[in-house]
Design an enzyme around this catalytic site. Structure first.
Site: not given
Length: 376
Positions: A76, A135
């Site tokens: 991400d 994250e």
């Protein structure tokens, strides 16, 4: 047959997937395809509901038995924002730099480690990838969910390298051996709304907020220690939300973050702030969320494995640091020793994020050296 992987080409394919946190789907398809071709057994699962999910996670492994060396990271990325010279999700190479959101943080590192796995196809023990799609977000359904999945299957690495961008002035100059903890707090101060000409009928929370801010600014947490820089408390916003000039507002609020070293626990800091706020403004409330505790990986084999691979490639001895932000190491340290090492971080989260093509190739060679030493 040996398979060669160009880490820059793979990073470009990953960047082309706009995987703003929480991420899932196409970006994981690309990584799975690359890993499966290298003999990894790949597992993927999606977990969670909005607003923090759904999140996709991936665990992949090759080989069996001990030792077990894991590589952790995230697919991400943060939102791109405006003002880019090119589309942030159309990877562009210019003047030796690969541009695109995630080039540095951290699709370039993931691609480099995949390419290193292609270079070191014959190894002992187990080599694994621990990859999340959350994250950069709240991490509610990211690495903690991956760890629960691993625990249910009896999977526990002996050491983990996280590919976060830790280098500063040049590739290999900094390795993170620990991180400070982080706690966010939201302060609400109630009042009674009223006309400014009749203050006796109101209760102004802004004055109380001022006392709270002064009291918070006076807190001195510590002076740091041999492993960590000093802890710091920073007020990030103070709000009243009052558009009228002749109205005493009915409430005031503030938000703060504390980055703390291993002399503190997050819960103790929450107690300290609540006590400070209550003394300055009776009736005020404090909500808190601890993002992670401070952690430090003690000196041991993992230090030597990573630093020697860096020295072999770059000729420099990296600084072992705990400075900067946090990482998913705050969770993974519960499993085994953890260090973070990756690309230079000068442009991470910035407009026109870019990684040097030469650094991505250099990181690939360093990671290959890590694998050889860890799984010799």
């Amino acid at each position: 047959m040996t398979i060669a992987i160009d880490p820059v080409a793979l990073a470009s394919r990953l960047i082309a997937c706009p995987s703003v946190t929480p991420a899932r789907g196409a970006v994981f398809d690309i990584l799975e395809e690359a890993l499966a071709a290298l003999g990894f057994e790949v597992h993927r699962f999606i977990v969670g509901e909005a607003p923090d999910g759904p999140v996709e996670n991936l665990f992949a492994s090759r080989g069996s038995g001990a030792p077990h060396f894991g590589f952790a990271g995230h697919l991400d990325v943060v939102p791109s924002g405006g003002g880019w010279d090119n589309d942030p999700f159309e990877p562009t190479i210019k003047d030796g730099l690969l541009y695109g959101r995630g080039a540095v943080d951290m699709k370039g590192s993931i691609a480099a480690f995949v390419a290193a796995c292609a270079d070191v196809s014959d190894h002992h023990g187990t080599l694994s990838f621990i990859i999340t799609g959350d994250e950069e977000g709240p991490a509610t359904y990211g690495t903690p969910a991956l760890m629960r999945w691993m625990e249910a299957r009896g999977i526990r690495p002996d050491m983990i390298l996280i590919g976060e961008p830790t280098s500063e002035n040049r590739l290999g100059d900094v390795v993170k051996i620990g991180r400070r903890g982080s706690v966010n707090m939201w302060i609400t101060i109630p009042g009674i709304q009223g006309h400014v000409a009749y203050p006796h009928r109101a209760d102004n929370p802004v004055t109380k907020l001022g006392r709270v801010l002064v009291a918070l600014d006076a807190i001195r947490l510590d002076t740091g220690n041999q492993q960590f820089q000093p802890s710091n408390l920073e007020v990030t916003t103070a709000d009243v939300g009052n558009p009228a000039g002749n109205v005493i507002p009915g409430s005031a609020s503030a938000r703060l973050n504390i980055r703390f070293n291993n002399e503190h626990r997050g819960s103790d800091l929450v107690v300290l702030v609540r006590r400070t706020v209550e003394q300055a403004a009776a009736g005020a409330t404090v909500e808190a969320k601890i993002s992670g505790e401070a952690f430090l990986t003690p000196a041991g084999p993992l230090y030597d494995i990573v630093t020697k691979a860096i020295e072999e490639e770059t000729g420099i001895s990296p600084q072992l640091s705990t400075a900067g932000g946090t990482s998913d190491g705050r969770f993974l340290i519960a499993l085994c020793p953890v260090v973070d090492f990756g690309l230079p971080n000068g442009t991470m989260h910035k407009i026109d994020e870019a990684a040097a093509v030469a650094d991505i190739h250099g990181l690939r060679r360093i990671y290959a050296g890590v694998i050889r030493r860890a799984l010799a």
